[in-house]
Design an enzyme around this catalytic site. Structure first.
Site, PDB file in Angstrom:
ATOM      1  N   GLU A  29     -82.826  -0.726 -51.559  1.00  0.00           N
ATOM      2  CA  GLU A  29     -83.894  -1.671 -51.481  1.00  0.00           C
ATOM      3  C   GLU A  29     -83.236  -2.951 -51.815  1.00  0.00           C
ATOM      4  O   GLU A  29     -82.148  -2.995 -52.666  1.00  0.00           O
ATOM      5  CB  GLU A  29     -85.028  -1.108 -52.680  1.00  0.00           C
ATOM      6  CG  GLU A  29     -85.620  -0.059 -52.331  1.00  0.00           C
ATOM      7  CD  GLU A  29     -86.245   0.431 -51.078  1.00  0.00           C
ATOM      8  OE1 GLU A  29     -86.757  -0.544 -50.595  1.00  0.00           O
ATOM      9  OE2 GLU A  29     -86.169   1.394 -50.385  1.00  0.00           O
ATOM     10  N   HIS A 186     -90.362   3.575 -50.102  1.00  0.00           N
ATOM     11  CA  HIS A 186     -89.662   2.178 -50.397  1.00  0.00           C
ATOM     12  C   HIS A 186     -89.047   2.244 -51.595  1.00  0.00           C
ATOM     13  O   HIS A 186     -88.647   1.456 -52.238  1.00  0.00           O
ATOM     14  CB  HIS A 186     -90.489   0.967 -50.358  1.00  0.00           C
ATOM     15  CG  HIS A 186     -91.104   0.746 -48.897  1.00  0.00           C
ATOM     16  ND1 HIS A 186     -90.424   0.710 -47.903  1.00  0.00           N
ATOM     17  CD2 HIS A 186     -92.430   0.726 -48.511  1.00  0.00           C
ATOM     18  CE1 HIS A 186     -91.045   0.266 -46.926  1.00  0.00           C
ATOM     19  NE2 HIS A 186     -92.436   0.557 -47.266  1.00  0.00           N
TER      20      HIS A 186
HETATM   21  P1  AMP Z   1     -87.172   0.097 -46.793  1.00  0.00           P
HETATM   22  O1  AMP Z   1     -85.823   0.988 -47.133  1.00  0.00           O
HETATM   23  O2  AMP Z   1     -88.070   0.479 -45.823  1.00  0.00           O
HETATM   24  O3  AMP Z   1     -87.715   0.373 -48.302  1.00  0.00           O
HETATM   25  O4  AMP Z   1     -86.855  -1.340 -46.894  1.00  0.00           O
HETATM   26  C1  AMP Z   1     -85.562  -2.073 -47.535  1.00  0.00           C
HETATM   27  C2  AMP Z   1     -85.886  -3.464 -48.086  1.00  0.00           C
HETATM   28  O5  AMP Z   1     -86.295  -4.163 -46.970  1.00  0.00           O
HETATM   29  C3  AMP Z   1     -87.181  -3.569 -49.121  1.00  0.00           C
HETATM   30  O6  AMP Z   1     -86.637  -3.345 -50.422  1.00  0.00           O
HETATM   31  C4  AMP Z   1     -87.496  -4.962 -49.043  1.00  0.00           C
HETATM   32  O7  AMP Z   1     -86.459  -5.740 -49.381  1.00  0.00           O
HETATM   33  C5  AMP Z   1     -87.352  -5.062 -47.222  1.00  0.00           C
HETATM   34  N1  AMP Z   1     -88.785  -5.049 -46.701  1.00  0.00           N
HETATM   35  C6  AMP Z   1     -89.052  -3.763 -46.275  1.00  0.00           C
HETATM   36  N2  AMP Z   1     -90.272  -3.466 -45.886  1.00  0.00           N
HETATM   37  C7  AMP Z   1     -90.555  -4.970 -45.769  1.00  0.00           C
HETATM   38  C8  AMP Z   1     -92.012  -5.609 -45.656  1.00  0.00           C
HETATM   39  N3  AMP Z   1     -92.930  -5.204 -45.205  1.00  0.00           N
HETATM   40  N4  AMP Z   1     -91.853  -6.995 -45.923  1.00  0.00           N
HETATM   41  C9  AMP Z   1     -90.664  -7.770 -46.469  1.00  0.00           C
HETATM   42  N5  AMP Z   1     -89.766  -6.993 -46.790  1.00  0.00           N
HETATM   43  C10 AMP Z   1     -89.391  -5.884 -46.493  1.00  0.00           C
HETATM   44 MG    MG Z   2     -86.090   2.073 -48.716  1.00  0.00          MG
END
Ligand code: AMP
Ligand code: MG
Length: 204
Positions: A29, A186
Protein backbone atom coordinates in the site's frame (compact mmCIF):
# COMPACT_ATOMS: atom_id res chain seq x y z
CA UNK A 1 -9.25 -20.40 -24.95
CA UNK A 2 -8.87 -24.14 -25.56
CA UNK A 3 -8.11 -26.62 -22.79
CA UNK A 4 -4.84 -27.44 -24.56
CA UNK A 5 -3.74 -23.80 -24.57
CA UNK A 6 -4.54 -23.52 -20.86
CA UNK A 7 -2.59 -26.66 -20.03
CA UNK A 8 0.39 -25.33 -21.97
CA UNK A 9 0.15 -22.02 -20.15
CA UNK A 10 0.01 -23.79 -16.79
CA UNK A 11 2.97 -25.95 -17.75
CA UNK A 12 4.89 -22.79 -18.71
CA UNK A 13 4.16 -21.27 -15.28
CA UNK A 14 5.28 -24.47 -13.56
CA UNK A 15 8.49 -24.41 -15.62
CA UNK A 16 9.14 -20.81 -14.60
CA UNK A 17 8.75 -21.74 -10.94
CA UNK A 18 10.65 -25.03 -11.12
CA UNK A 19 14.02 -23.53 -10.05
CA UNK A 20 12.58 -22.04 -6.86
CA UNK A 21 11.72 -23.49 -3.47
CA UNK A 22 9.73 -20.50 -2.18
CA UNK A 23 7.43 -17.91 -3.70
CA UNK A 24 6.87 -14.65 -1.81
CA UNK A 25 3.44 -13.19 -2.57
CA UNK A 26 3.75 -9.46 -1.99
CA UNK A 27 1.34 -6.54 -1.83
CA UNK A 28 2.14 -2.90 -1.07
CA UNK A 29 0.00 0.00 0.00
CA UNK A 30 1.22 3.50 -0.70
CA UNK A 31 0.43 7.15 -0.09
CA UNK A 32 -2.23 8.39 -2.51
CA UNK A 33 -4.90 11.00 -3.06
CA UNK A 34 -8.03 11.34 -5.13
CA UNK A 35 -10.47 14.21 -5.48
CA UNK A 36 -13.95 13.14 -4.50
CA UNK A 37 -16.98 13.98 -6.66
CA UNK A 38 -18.37 16.31 -4.01
CA UNK A 39 -15.06 18.15 -3.59
CA UNK A 40 -14.19 21.36 -5.35
CA UNK A 41 -11.11 21.22 -7.57
CA UNK A 42 -7.79 21.24 -5.72
CA UNK A 43 -4.28 20.00 -6.38
CA UNK A 44 -3.61 16.38 -5.47
CA UNK A 45 -1.72 16.04 -2.19
CA UNK A 46 0.15 13.03 -3.61
CA UNK A 47 1.01 12.70 -7.29
CA UNK A 48 1.73 9.27 -8.77
CA UNK A 49 5.44 9.96 -9.15
CA UNK A 50 5.68 10.62 -5.43
CA UNK A 51 3.76 7.66 -4.08
CA UNK A 52 5.62 6.02 -1.18
CA UNK A 53 5.06 2.59 0.35
CA UNK A 54 3.21 2.65 3.66
CA UNK A 55 2.67 -1.09 4.11
CA UNK A 56 4.37 -4.20 2.87
CA UNK A 57 2.66 -7.57 3.18
CA UNK A 58 4.50 -10.73 2.19
CA UNK A 59 3.30 -14.34 2.37
CA UNK A 60 5.75 -17.20 1.85
CA UNK A 61 4.52 -20.21 -0.13
CA UNK A 62 6.62 -23.37 -0.01
CA UNK A 63 6.41 -24.51 -3.64
CA UNK A 64 7.11 -28.13 -2.66
CA UNK A 65 3.97 -28.40 -0.55
CA UNK A 66 1.99 -25.35 -1.78
CA UNK A 67 1.51 -24.42 1.87
CA UNK A 68 1.89 -20.96 3.35
CA UNK A 69 4.80 -21.27 5.78
CA UNK A 70 5.29 -17.71 7.02
CA UNK A 71 4.26 -14.05 6.70
CA UNK A 72 5.89 -10.64 7.06
CA UNK A 73 4.00 -7.40 7.59
CA UNK A 74 5.32 -3.93 8.35
CA UNK A 75 4.00 -0.43 8.04
CA UNK A 76 6.46 2.01 6.51
CA UNK A 77 6.77 5.70 7.44
CA UNK A 78 6.61 7.89 4.31
CA UNK A 79 9.07 10.78 4.05
CA UNK A 80 7.82 13.03 1.25
CA UNK A 81 4.18 13.02 2.37
CA UNK A 82 4.29 11.91 6.00
CA UNK A 83 0.60 12.76 6.54
CA UNK A 84 -1.84 10.30 5.02
CA UNK A 85 -4.76 11.82 3.11
CA UNK A 86 -8.32 11.07 4.15
CA UNK A 87 -8.71 9.28 0.83
CA UNK A 88 -5.72 7.03 1.58
CA UNK A 89 -6.87 6.25 5.12
CA UNK A 90 -10.31 5.36 3.84
CA UNK A 91 -9.02 3.25 0.95
CA UNK A 92 -6.49 1.26 2.94
CA UNK A 93 -7.86 1.45 6.50
CA UNK A 94 -4.28 2.36 7.51
CA UNK A 95 -4.21 5.06 10.16
CA UNK A 96 -1.80 7.91 10.74
CA UNK A 97 -0.59 6.32 13.99
CA UNK A 98 0.27 3.10 12.08
CA UNK A 99 2.81 4.90 9.90
CA UNK A 100 3.98 7.38 12.53
CA UNK A 101 5.26 4.49 14.63
CA UNK A 102 6.80 2.62 11.71
CA UNK A 103 10.33 2.35 10.37
CA UNK A 104 11.35 4.09 7.16
CA UNK A 105 11.88 2.16 3.90
CA UNK A 106 15.55 1.39 4.55
CA UNK A 107 14.84 0.12 8.08
CA UNK A 108 11.97 -2.07 6.97
CA UNK A 109 14.18 -3.29 4.14
CA UNK A 110 16.75 -4.47 6.67
CA UNK A 111 14.10 -6.36 8.64
CA UNK A 112 12.72 -7.85 5.46
CA UNK A 113 16.21 -8.92 4.40
CA UNK A 114 16.67 -10.80 7.68
CA UNK A 115 13.25 -12.40 7.32
CA UNK A 116 13.70 -13.63 3.75
CA UNK A 117 17.16 -15.01 4.50
CA UNK A 118 15.28 -17.83 6.25
CA UNK A 119 13.59 -18.74 2.95
CA UNK A 120 16.34 -18.84 0.33
CA UNK A 121 16.02 -19.88 -3.28
CA UNK A 122 12.93 -17.76 -3.84
CA UNK A 123 11.14 -15.64 -6.41
CA UNK A 124 8.41 -13.14 -5.69
CA UNK A 125 5.02 -12.47 -7.20
CA UNK A 126 2.36 -9.79 -7.05
CA UNK A 127 -0.96 -8.88 -8.66
CA UNK A 128 0.15 -6.76 -11.63
CA UNK A 129 3.39 -4.84 -12.04
CA UNK A 130 2.54 -1.97 -9.72
CA UNK A 131 4.29 -3.40 -6.65
CA UNK A 132 7.59 -3.95 -8.49
CA UNK A 133 7.49 -0.39 -9.85
CA UNK A 134 6.62 1.02 -6.44
CA UNK A 135 9.58 -0.71 -4.74
CA UNK A 136 11.87 0.83 -7.35
CA UNK A 137 10.31 4.26 -6.80
CA UNK A 138 10.85 3.99 -3.02
CA UNK A 139 14.43 2.88 -3.55
CA UNK A 140 15.00 5.96 -5.72
CA UNK A 141 13.77 8.26 -2.95
CA UNK A 142 15.76 6.46 -0.27
CA UNK A 143 18.84 6.14 -2.51
CA UNK A 144 19.24 2.50 -1.51
CA UNK A 145 18.83 -0.83 -3.30
CA UNK A 146 15.24 -1.83 -3.95
CA UNK A 147 13.63 -4.26 -1.51
CA UNK A 148 13.64 -7.74 -3.08
CA UNK A 149 16.14 -6.56 -5.70
CA UNK A 150 17.93 -9.45 -7.35
CA UNK A 151 14.92 -11.74 -7.00
CA UNK A 152 12.87 -12.73 -10.03
CA UNK A 153 9.43 -11.10 -10.12
CA UNK A 154 6.29 -12.70 -11.57
CA UNK A 155 2.98 -11.01 -12.40
CA UNK A 156 0.14 -13.23 -11.12
CA UNK A 157 -2.49 -11.17 -12.94
CA UNK A 158 -0.81 -12.06 -16.23
CA UNK A 159 -0.65 -15.73 -15.25
CA UNK A 160 -4.31 -15.70 -14.34
CA UNK A 161 -5.32 -13.90 -17.54
CA UNK A 162 -3.71 -16.64 -19.61
CA UNK A 163 -5.76 -19.29 -17.81
CA UNK A 164 -9.12 -17.66 -17.30
CA UNK A 165 -9.58 -15.30 -20.25
CA UNK A 166 -10.96 -11.94 -19.08
CA UNK A 167 -8.81 -9.81 -16.82
CA UNK A 168 -10.32 -9.16 -13.41
CA UNK A 169 -9.43 -7.28 -10.28
CA UNK A 170 -7.79 -9.12 -7.40
CA UNK A 171 -11.04 -9.32 -5.44
CA UNK A 172 -13.12 -10.39 -8.45
CA UNK A 173 -10.56 -13.07 -9.24
CA UNK A 174 -10.60 -14.52 -5.74
CA UNK A 175 -14.38 -14.64 -5.83
CA UNK A 176 -14.60 -16.00 -9.38
CA UNK A 177 -12.34 -18.90 -8.35
CA UNK A 178 -14.83 -19.71 -5.59
CA UNK A 179 -12.30 -18.80 -2.90
CA UNK A 180 -13.13 -16.89 0.25
CA UNK A 181 -11.84 -13.31 0.31
CA UNK A 182 -9.48 -13.04 3.31
CA UNK A 183 -9.41 -9.89 5.43
CA UNK A 184 -9.67 -6.26 4.34
CA UNK A 185 -9.23 -5.29 0.68
CA UNK A 186 -6.42 -2.74 0.13
CA UNK A 187 -4.51 -3.85 3.21
CA UNK A 188 -1.09 -5.09 2.11
CA UNK A 189 -0.97 -8.24 4.22
CA UNK A 190 -4.54 -9.21 3.36
CA UNK A 191 -4.11 -8.55 -0.35
CA UNK A 192 -0.90 -10.63 -0.22
CA UNK A 193 -2.80 -13.50 1.46
CA UNK A 194 -5.37 -13.36 -1.31
CA UNK A 195 -2.70 -13.37 -4.02
CA UNK A 196 -1.29 -16.48 -2.29
CA UNK A 197 -4.75 -18.10 -2.39
CA UNK A 198 -4.93 -17.51 -6.16
CA UNK A 199 -1.44 -18.93 -6.71
CA UNK A 200 -2.22 -22.01 -4.61
CA UNK A 201 -5.47 -22.54 -6.51
CA UNK A 202 -3.80 -22.14 -9.90
CA UNK A 203 -0.93 -24.50 -9.15
CA UNK A 204 -2.81 -26.96 -6.95
P1 AMP B 1 -3.98 -2.03 -3.82
O1 AMP B 1 -2.91 -3.07 -3.68
O2 AMP B 1 -5.00 -2.32 -4.85
O3 AMP B 1 -4.59 -1.84 -2.47
O4 AMP B 1 -3.32 -0.68 -4.27
C1 AMP B 1 -2.03 -0.29 -3.88
C2 AMP B 1 -1.97 1.21 -3.77
O5 AMP B 1 -2.38 1.79 -5.01
C3 AMP B 1 -2.89 1.82 -2.71
O6 AMP B 1 -2.32 1.82 -1.44
C4 AMP B 1 -3.02 3.22 -3.27
O7 AMP B 1 -1.89 3.99 -2.99
C5 AMP B 1 -3.09 3.00 -4.75
N1 AMP B 1 -4.49 2.85 -5.20
C6 AMP B 1 -5.20 1.72 -5.28
N2 AMP B 1 -6.45 1.94 -5.70
C7 AMP B 1 -6.54 3.28 -5.87
C8 AMP B 1 -7.58 4.17 -6.30
N3 AMP B 1 -8.80 3.72 -6.62
N4 AMP B 1 -7.29 5.48 -6.36
C9 AMP B 1 -6.06 5.95 -6.06
N5 AMP B 1 -5.05 5.17 -5.65
C10 AMP B 1 -5.28 3.86 -5.55
MG1 MG C 1 -3.06 -3.82 -1.77
Amino acid sequence: MSIEAKLLHLQAIQNLLAPYRYLYCVDLEATCDEIGESESPRPLAVVTDQMETIEIGLVVIDLETLEIVDEFQRFVRPQINPNLTDFCKQLTSIQQTDVDGAGIYVEVGQELGEFIARYPNAAWASWGDYDARQLERDAGFAACPSLLSGLQHFNVRKWHKGLYDQPKSLKQTVESLGLEWLGTHHRGIDDARNVASIVKEMLG
